[in-house]
Write an enzyme that holds these catalytic residues in place. Structure first.
Site, mmCIF file in Angstrom:
data_model
loop_
_atom_site.group_PDB
_atom_site.id
_atom_site.type_symbol
_atom_site.label_atom_id
_atom_site.label_comp_id
_atom_site.label_asym_id
_atom_site.label_seq_id
_atom_site.Cartn_x
_atom_site.Cartn_y
_atom_site.Cartn_z
ATOM 1 C CE1 TYR A 226 4.184 -3.984 -4.049
ATOM 2 C CE2 TYR A 226 5.625 -2.003 -4.009
ATOM 3 C CZ TYR A 226 4.302 -2.726 -3.589
ATOM 4 O OH TYR A 226 3.538 -2.205 -2.760
ATOM 5 C CG ASP B 190 0.655 -1.079 3.318
ATOM 6 O OD1 ASP B 190 0.371 0.173 4.043
ATOM 7 O OD2 ASP B 190 0.580 -0.780 2.042
#
Lengths: 129, 129
Positions: free
Chosen positions: A14, A38
């Site tokens: 990631y 987020d």
């Protein structure tokens, strides 16, 4: 439940995708029906298309990521990392703590990023001439 | 939702209680019906009595805590910290990443600790004489 090694590899993949990849590369680290929140407190996005759209915003800038600390527990991870974004006139550092869960294959099934705008450090570049 | 300042103070109060306090002092940082999952993946404990019992295990040892990184977002916090426990024959360091939510007064309503036994560093003390 994915092993600690599978999770550590998934986090590394990631962070590499966030540094070097396209929005599609980053979204590919997620499971098809994953959720992304987020920062924490924002409306979660669901599904790879919505997740890809989220990362499209950073796709064109030069980025660097660095893992600061990673803790793995029971199929999930919490990790502190730096994202440095280089824009033409400024460099933006933000170092969130992310919490992720994973499926058996190490794909992210949920991501929650703990940070707020006060955590951003902005350095404006000096002007030449 | 508690402010970022209330949350930062709550985390500081918790870390001080873990370092210097009794199990009751630590449990008092929690709301009456709070949950505690330490480590993540274990059966969560619920309520202040169960939480107090959890901390009773560390009450008699000498402890030191240190905040390494704290991120606050929308009434919750994620933070990386060190707990050093001094036992007669060894010193144990563990640096979990905890995720907490808080009520309006800064009492912890949930705590999840990300770490696993591989993260523990044990130093056995030299023997004199």
């Amino acid at each position: 439940m994915p092993s600690a090694d599978v999770i550590r590899e998934a986090v590394a993949r990631y962070l590499k995708a966030v540094a070097d990849g396209t929005a599609g590369d980053i979204a590919a680290c997620y499971a098809e029906d994953a959720t992304l929140e987020d920062p924490v407190g924002s409306e979660p996005r669901r599904g790879r298309a919505a997740i890809r759209e989220f990362y499209a915003a950073i796709e064109t800038s030069r980025r660097h990521t660095e893992l600061i600390a990673l803790r793995v527990a029971a199929g999930s991870a919490a990790f502190h990392f730096l994202v440095r974004t280089e824009l033409p006139d400024q460099t933006i550092d933000v170092a969130p703590i992310d919490v992720m869960t994973f499926d058996e294959d190490g794909r992210i099934t949920s991501m929650r990023a703990f940070w707020n705008p006060d955590d951003m450090a902005v350095r404006r570049h000096g002007q030449d001439g």
